[in-house]
Design a protein around this motif. Structure first.
Motif, PDB file in Angstrom:
ATOM      1  N   ILE A   1       0.837  -1.191   0.000  1.00  0.00           N
ATOM      2  CA  ILE A   1       0.000   0.000   0.000  1.00  0.00           C
ATOM      3  C   ILE A   1       0.879   1.252   0.000  1.00  0.00           C
ATOM      4  N   ALA A   2       0.259   2.405  -0.258  1.00  0.00           N
ATOM      5  CA  ALA A   2       0.988   3.672  -0.287  1.00  0.00           C
ATOM      6  C   ALA A   2       1.353   4.091   1.130  1.00  0.00           C
TER       7      ALA A   2
ATOM      8  N   GLU B   1       2.543  -3.967  10.914  1.00  0.00           N
ATOM      9  CA  GLU B   1       1.308  -4.164  10.154  1.00  0.00           C
ATOM     10  C   GLU B   1       1.162  -3.037   9.140  1.00  0.00           C
ATOM     11  N   ARG B   2       0.475  -3.326   8.045  1.00  0.00           N
ATOM     12  CA  ARG B   2       0.191  -2.268   7.063  1.00  0.00           C
ATOM     13  C   ARG B   2      -0.547  -1.124   7.748  1.00  0.00           C
ATOM     14  N   GLY B   3      -0.108   0.092   7.485  1.00  0.00           N
ATOM     15  CA  GLY B   3      -0.761   1.262   8.054  1.00  0.00           C
ATOM     16  C   GLY B   3      -0.148   1.744   9.350  1.00  0.00           C
TER      17      GLY B   3
ATOM     18  N   GLY C   1      -2.261   4.496   2.339  1.00  0.00           N
ATOM     19  CA  GLY C   1      -3.137   3.354   2.566  1.00  0.00           C
ATOM     20  C   GLY C   1      -3.750   2.810   1.297  1.00  0.00           C
ATOM     21  N   ASP C   2      -3.683   3.571   0.169  1.00  0.00           N
ATOM     22  CA  ASP C   2      -4.229   3.064  -1.091  1.00  0.00           C
ATOM     23  C   ASP C   2      -3.426   1.841  -1.555  1.00  0.00           C
ATOM     24  N   LYS C   3      -4.151   0.879  -2.142  1.00  0.00           N
ATOM     25  CA  LYS C   3      -3.490  -0.333  -2.629  1.00  0.00           C
ATOM     26  C   LYS C   3      -2.687   0.002  -3.883  1.00  0.00           C
ATOM     27  N   LEU C   4      -1.417  -0.424  -3.884  1.00  0.00           N
ATOM     28  CA  LEU C   4      -0.534  -0.156  -5.027  1.00  0.00           C
ATOM     29  C   LEU C   4      -0.282  -1.395  -5.878  1.00  0.00           C
TER      30      LEU C   4
END
Length: 660
Positions: free
Chosen positions: A553-554, A652-654, A609-612
């Protein structure tokens, strides 16, 4: 994002755009361009590109020095430019339109001799090692010595025996090593005629056969010719055809006769291929090419080439030994480095070989000066490195260039630093010139061509070791001191290189930016990365994440500045100017996009958080590749990275992981 994608874009514009590139290829260290209009190349912009170590124009090609990463840079360049690369031969062919007649001749000679240089280097090392075994004497007291050798003379003084006189083992090694040594130097014409046919695109096996016909045991060995009378040659070493006789003389170690013979064979073959019907060409073309070439070699070209070669070596030998040898040493010592820039230095291999063939001692006084020039240019760039050691960009170029020059390869030093800034180049030329003067005055001789630079001492005749060490000291110390002196005084420096007072610009205070983890997995210190480029921090500062889930993610708000075509890497420029790179796995470019899916396009505006990118971890591992992913700030000099929390740890992501 490709490792050099942004640099490749800048380079494309700086060379005049796609429309100005006639052809592009690469070698081991350089991008090679054939430009429609070479004047459109913006050299200053190109040399300021981070990945570029220097530029120069040679043989009709505009060459951009990249270093060991040139294959990666080349791939990125072709990807962003849409220009399909060509073979080296095609690029060289296209470059001929930018060359004059002399440049074309020199380019052809360079391309003929370059393929045989590895053999010459190996041969030089072998002869250098044999030189040590046969010539270095010591009082081998208490040792078992060979028959005829003595430990003490009649007066009881220790006798200095050589290694071969003392040790049967090393004596055997010495005799064995003559096998490859003889193969390389005595049968050098075979390599030359082969290389000519390779360069000309004709049948290489015919070139090999022609070369063998120049050194066959049926012929009087070239080394025995000076000691054989004309009457004996006429009686015992001639072909008698009744109406005429041809001397059966070999051309062992002769350069120019082999070169002329090889060219005659190549041009004959090209001619006969044009005029011979295809149905009989397989039979007639080789016969009508090889046989006349052999006849020409032994009747016209061989004797002419022999005379030219002896004349050339006689001129150089006179320069090395005559009353003005001090002047010859000064001039050659100064000019060898410029020869390297123009490509003329390839001719010295032929002259060195000819000198060893023609002189009574079978040695050359030219090779020691070549090695001293390597050392001098290496010392100049080392001084530059010492002055700029705290400048990361300059140090990364200068230190490897120093090592390379000291080992005999000066192009990185010349084009990456010395010629670029001028004053180190001049310092190296002066040091080399003085070392060359002392070298010829002390009559230092080499037994063979070997590795240049510091290891060249292995090629020096043992009785000149001490003298050569003195010249090496000159070549090391003088350029080093002069480089410092020129830098301090501004002498020979480019105007833009003269040190001036720099007033730091006033910048606004910015609020630190929090960066979230783009992956779920184990976060580690970047220095543990498998790829040393990332581990060293050269690419930027940040962390390394071993992902446990295949979703990226971004990490910040911004724009997708680069999305590599194979989807394995992405670059983001943040809203406040932070530039980030995320490279999924190591060497995953080789998967060519397999296992990767992009959810954004280059130029898209994104939020943290946007999916890349989605990627298949198992597929990457099954390909034998690691999945560890560097998450770095590439413009870290403007936005130093601060790691939040201890490493290693699970993230974790984010989750916030960095602060810029």
């Amino acid at each position: 994002m490709g490792k050099f994608e942004q640099d490749a874009k800048t380079l494309l514009q700086a060379v005049g755009g796609k429309e100005n590139v006639t052809a592009v290829t690469h070698c081991a260290t350089r991008m090679r361009f054939v430009l429609g209009d070479p004047k459109k190349a913006d050299v200053k912009t190109i040399e300021n590109i981070p990945a570029v170590k220097g530029t120069f124009t040679n043989a009709g090609q505009f060459q951009v020095i990249i270093g060991n990463d040139v294959p990666i840079f080349y791939n990125d360049f072709t990807a962003v430019s849409g220009i399909e690369g060509v073979s080296k031969e095609a690029a060289k062919s296209a470059a001929k339109s930018n060359q004059n007649a002399i440049q074309r001749v020199m380019t052809m000679l360079a391309e003929i001799f370059t393929p045989i240089i590895p053999a010459l280097v190996v041969g030089g090392l072998i002869l250098g090692f044999r030189n040590v075994l046969e010539s270095v004497g010591m009082p081998w007291l208490g040792q078992q010595i060979a028959d005829g050798a003595k430990v003490f003379d009649a007066d009881g003084n220790p006798v200095w025996n050589t290694i071969t006189m003392v040790s049967p083992f090393w004596n055997g090694v010495n005799h064995f090593l003559w096998l490859p040594g003889e193969a390389i130097f005595h049968f050098l014409p075979v390599g030359i005629t082969w290389s000519v046919t390779r360069k000309m695109g004709t049948t290489q096996i015919l070139g090999i056969v022609l070369g063998i016909c120049l050194v066959s045991p049926q012929l009087l060995n070239a080394y025995a010719v000076p000691g054989t009378s004309a009457a004996e040659i006429a009686e015992n070493w001639s072909w008698n055809f009744g109406f005429a006789t041809i001397a059966r003389i070999g051309y062992q170690a002769q350069v120019i006769p082999a070169l002329l013979a090889g060219l005659s064979l190549a041009y004959l073959e090209k001619f006969w291929r044009k005029v011979t019907p295809e149905v009989v060409s397989m039979i007639l073309v080789p016969f009508l090419s090889l046989v006349p070439a052999i006849i020409l070699a032994h009747t016209v070209l061989g004797p002419i080439g022999w005379a030219i070669g002896k004349g050339l070596s006689a001129v150089v030998f006179a320069g090395l030994t005559g009353p003005l040898k001090w002047l010859f040493g000064l001039i050659f010592g100064a000019l060898y480095a410029p020869f390297v820039i123009t490509g003329l230095h390839h001719m010295t291999n032929a002259i060195d070989t000819q000198l060893m063939a023609d002189t009574a001692t079978h040695t050359t006084g030219l090779w020691p000066m070549i090695a001293l020039s390597n050392i001098a240019q290496g010392s100049a760039v080392f001084a530059y490195f010492f002055m700029k050691r705290h400048d990361e960009r300059e140090a990364q170029v200068a230190l490897p260039a120093t090592i390379s020059a000291y080992l005999g390869v000066t192009e990185p030093a010349l084009f990456g630093v010395n010629v670029k800034y001028i004053y180190p180049f001049v310092a190296g030329m002066i040091g080399s010139s003085l070392a060359g003067l002392v070298c010829v005055m002390l009559n230092v001789q080499a037994n063979a061509i070997g590795v240049g630079g510091l290891p060249a001492i292995l090629s020096i005749n043992s009785k000149y070791f001490g003298s050569f060490l003195l010249t090496m000291a000159i070549a090391i110390v003088v350029p080093f001191i002069l480089t410092f002196f020129f830098a301090k005084t501004g002498l020979f420096a480019k105007k833009e290189e003269v040190v001036e007072e720099v007033i730091a610009p006033v910048t606004e205070t910015t609020t630190p930016t929090n960066i979230i983890s783009p992956l779920t997995g184990q976060a580690k210190d970047l220095a543990t990365a498998t790829d040393q480029v990332f581990a060293s921090g050269v690419m930027g500062q940040g962390i390394l994440i071993e992902p446990s889930e295949g979703e990226l993610i971004a990490p910040i708000d911004g724009v997708v500045s680069v999305l590599f075509p194979t989807k394995h890497a992405v670059g983001i420029t943040g809203s406040n100017g932070v530039e980030m790179l995320m490279h999924i796995g190591m060497d995953t470019v080789t998967l060519e996009g397999k296992g990767f899916e992009a959810h954004v396009q280059q130029g898209d505006h994104i939020k943290a958080g946007d999916k890349l990118i989605s990627f298949d971890i198992n597929l990457i591992k099954e390909a034998g590749l690691v999945v560890e992913t560097p998450v770095i700030i590439t413009n870290h000099t403007d936005f130093p990275a601060e790691i939040l929390g201890d490493l290693p740890r699970q993230v974790e992501r984010g989750q916030a992981i960095l602060k810029a």
